[in-house]
Design a protein around this motif. Structure first.
Motif, PDB file in Angstrom:
ATOM      1  N   HIS A  91     -12.873 -24.810 -19.697  1.00  0.00           N
ATOM      2  CA  HIS A  91     -12.742 -23.416 -19.273  1.00  0.00           C
ATOM      3  C   HIS A  91     -13.796 -22.551 -19.962  1.00  0.00           C
ATOM      4  O   HIS A  91     -14.500 -21.760 -19.316  1.00  0.00           O
ATOM      5  N   ARG A  92     -13.909 -22.704 -21.258  1.00  0.00           N
ATOM      6  CA  ARG A  92     -14.850 -21.883 -22.030  1.00  0.00           C
ATOM      7  C   ARG A  92     -16.287 -22.183 -21.640  1.00  0.00           C
ATOM      8  O   ARG A  92     -17.125 -21.271 -21.530  1.00  0.00           O
ATOM      9  N   ALA A  93     -16.596 -23.456 -21.412  1.00  0.00           N
ATOM     10  CA  ALA A  93     -17.960 -23.821 -21.035  1.00  0.00           C
ATOM     11  C   ALA A  93     -18.329 -23.241 -19.674  1.00  0.00           C
ATOM     12  O   ALA A  93     -19.466 -22.785 -19.464  1.00  0.00           O
ATOM     13  N   ALA A  94     -17.383 -23.257 -18.741  1.00  0.00           N
ATOM     14  CA  ALA A  94     -17.660 -22.714 -17.414  1.00  0.00           C
ATOM     15  C   ALA A  94     -17.965 -21.222 -17.485  1.00  0.00           C
ATOM     16  O   ALA A  94     -18.923 -20.735 -16.851  1.00  0.00           O
ATOM     17  N   LEU A  95     -17.189 -20.489 -18.253  1.00  0.00           N
ATOM     18  CA  LEU A  95     -17.425 -19.057 -18.383  1.00  0.00           C
ATOM     19  C   LEU A  95     -18.719 -18.768 -19.145  1.00  0.00           C
ATOM     20  O   LEU A  95     -19.435 -17.810 -18.827  1.00  0.00           O
ATOM     21  N   ALA A  96     -19.030 -19.584 -20.147  1.00  0.00           N
ATOM     22  CA  ALA A  96     -20.287 -19.412 -20.878  1.00  0.00           C
ATOM     23  C   ALA A  96     -21.476 -19.647 -19.956  1.00  0.00           C
ATOM     24  O   ALA A  96     -22.497 -18.951 -20.037  1.00  0.00           O
ATOM     25  N   GLY A  97     -21.363 -20.630 -19.055  1.00  0.00           N
ATOM     26  CA  GLY A  97     -22.425 -20.865 -18.079  1.00  0.00           C
ATOM     27  C   GLY A  97     -22.631 -19.670 -17.178  1.00  0.00           C
ATOM     28  O   GLY A  97     -23.766 -19.288 -16.860  1.00  0.00           O
ATOM     29  N   ASN A  98     -21.535 -19.052 -16.750  1.00  0.00           N
ATOM     30  CA  ASN A  98     -21.647 -17.830 -15.949  1.00  0.00           C
ATOM     31  C   ASN A  98     -22.358 -16.725 -16.727  1.00  0.00           C
ATOM     32  O   ASN A  98     -23.227 -16.023 -16.193  1.00  0.00           O
ATOM     33  N   GLY A  99     -21.975 -16.555 -17.997  1.00  0.00           N
ATOM     34  CA  GLY A  99     -22.592 -15.520 -18.819  1.00  0.00           C
ATOM     35  C   GLY A  99     -24.079 -15.746 -19.006  1.00  0.00           C
ATOM     36  O   GLY A  99     -24.883 -14.806 -18.950  1.00  0.00           O
ATOM     37  N   LEU A 100     -24.456 -17.007 -19.219  1.00  0.00           N
ATOM     38  CA  LEU A 100     -25.873 -17.322 -19.395  1.00  0.00           C
ATOM     39  C   LEU A 100     -26.652 -17.051 -18.114  1.00  0.00           C
ATOM     40  O   LEU A 100     -27.766 -16.520 -18.152  1.00  0.00           O
ATOM     41  N   ALA A 101     -26.065 -17.393 -16.966  1.00  0.00           N
ATOM     42  CA  ALA A 101     -26.733 -17.148 -15.689  1.00  0.00           C
ATOM     43  C   ALA A 101     -27.004 -15.661 -15.496  1.00  0.00           C
ATOM     44  O   ALA A 101     -28.043 -15.274 -14.942  1.00  0.00           O
ATOM     45  N   ARG A 102     -26.101 -14.822 -15.959  1.00  0.00           N
ATOM     46  CA  ARG A 102     -26.303 -13.381 -15.814  1.00  0.00           C
ATOM     47  C   ARG A 102     -27.443 -12.882 -16.705  1.00  0.00           C
ATOM     48  O   ARG A 102     -28.197 -11.988 -16.319  1.00  0.00           O
ATOM     49  N   VAL A 103     -27.578 -13.447 -17.901  1.00  0.00           N
ATOM     50  CA  VAL A 103     -28.727 -13.092 -18.746  1.00  0.00           C
ATOM     51  C   VAL A 103     -30.013 -13.582 -18.093  1.00  0.00           C
ATOM     52  O   VAL A 103     -31.031 -12.868 -18.070  1.00  0.00           O
ATOM     53  N   TYR A 104     -29.981 -14.795 -17.557  1.00  0.00           N
ATOM     54  CA  TYR A 104     -31.141 -15.309 -16.831  1.00  0.00           C
ATOM     55  C   TYR A 104     -31.537 -14.362 -15.701  1.00  0.00           C
ATOM     56  O   TYR A 104     -32.721 -14.060 -15.506  1.00  0.00           O
TER      57      TYR A 104
END
Length: 371
Positions: free
Chosen positions: A59-72
């Motif tokens: 769960h945490r990894a999936a949300l972290a991936g979303n957050g990183l994509a937004r910074v990208y």
């Protein structure tokens, strides 16, 4: 077809995202724009925590991936705005993601490598094709999946008749040997820790994200017994191909080495960690290319004046210089590599070197997420 590509990189140091808008239309790549963005503190902390086993990881990894994509996506928007470039002019974005586990060839013989990312979300946010997941095909072919950058180093820095090497000092350090004078194949592998241990120690003991110019380390003394304990790590003696990450070189590893010595001040630990990076990188180069005449340094470590001086000390007869002298500033090199890797994928051309990763052969890397 467009020859404009965007490369994005958030490295092992986890200090932020670097992005470039690169033009490949004139042969040698040209960087048209460069942009950086810091990682939000909460996202940085979560990405760091996800390097080690914990509760609710999926769960945490999936949300972290979303957050990183937004910074990208923020970096991409800034690159397009600053370069006055419409998104329709960009062929693809190369987005590496954030490596949180790297265990090739382990467990079942194949192992795995895991980069947190959400390339589908990035394609939605940017409206540009995204190329991601660069390591896993090489791992599937029996390789280390790392380092990925030596073919780009060869394409950009290689010079006929010049024995040189390129050293990237990010969180982990990796080296590429371009010994064209001997018509030898390109060599490349991870050397060991780069900035990751130094940055973590700084954050803990003086509240700074990094040791600016290495000034704190320069004021300390290298502790011989601690350095010997650190260098006793079997990874350093292992022959290439080899790769590593925070799975090995982390705070727990450092704590185990520190437990074997006493009376070391925090500043002396910092001096010793800097010496560890300098020694391990210099010895790696001497083993595979003892006659190398030029070492080009990129990544955040190129700005650590004390570290650069220690590298030069351990490599007499070899000119140690920033990649700026070769026409590409240190913080643009890895992002440029992922622009190049994305282009290779779009052209259906291989982007790995068997000699570097140990895979069964060169492979086309990456997966494409159409806009």
């Amino acid at each position: 077809m467009s020859e404009l590509f965007i490369g994005l990189m958030s490295g092992t140091s986890m200090d932020g995202v670097d992005g470039v808008l690169a033009d490949f239309s004139q042969g040698r790549m040209r960087v048209l724009q460069h942009c950086s963005a810091p990682l939000p503190a909460a996202l940085q902390s979560e990405l760091l925590a996800l390097n080690t086993p914990a509760d609710n990881e999926l769960h945490r990894a999936a949300l972290a991936g979303n957050g990183l994509a937004r910074v990208y996506a923020e970096v991409v928007a800034n690159l397009l705005r600053d370069g006055d470039t419409p998104k329709s002019a960009v062929r693809a974005i190369g987005a590496h993601g954030q490596t949180v586990r790297h265990r090739p060839q382990e467990f079942d013989g194949t192992g795995y490598t895991l980069q947190l990312n959400q390339p589908a979300l990035l394609a939605e946010l940017c409206g540009i094709d995204v190329v991601a997941d660069f390591r896993s095909r090489d791992v599937a072919a029996g390789g280390q999946g790392a380092p990925l950058v030596p073919p780009f180093h060869q394409a950009f820095f290689g010079q006929d008749g010049c024995a040189m090497a390129v050293l990237n000092i990010g969180g982990i350090s990796n080296i590429t040997v371009l010994d064209h004078s001997a018509d030898a194949p390109v060599q490349g592998f991870d050397c060991g820790p780069g900035n990751a241990l130094m940055d973590g120690w700084c954050q803990t003991h003086i509240g700074q994200a990094f040791d600016d110019a290495g000034s704190w380390a320069a004021g300390g003394q290298v502790h011989a017994a601690l350095l010997a304990s650190l260098l006793n790590e079997p990874f350093f003696a292992k022959p290439p191909p080899k790769s590593t990450g925070r799975d090995l070189f982390n705070a727990a590893w450092l704590a185990r080495c520190l437990s074997k010595v006493t009376g070391v001040s925090p500043q002396d630990v910092q001096a010793t960690l800097t010496e560890l990076t300098a020694r391990s990188c210099a010895e790696a180069l001497r083993k595979v290319a003892p006659h190398c005449k030029t070492l080009v340094v990129c990544g955040g470590g190129a700005f650590n004046t004390h570290l650069m001086q220690r590298l030069a000390h351990h490599l007499p007869g070899c000119a140690v210089e920033s990649s700026e002298a070769q026409g590409l500033p240190p913080l643009q090199v890895e992002a440029s590599a992922f622009a190049w890797l994305a282009r290779q994928t779009c052209l259906r051309q291989t982007a790995s070197l068997q000699k570097v990763t140990g895979a069964l052969g060169a492979r086309i890397l990456g997966a494409i997420y159409p806009a």
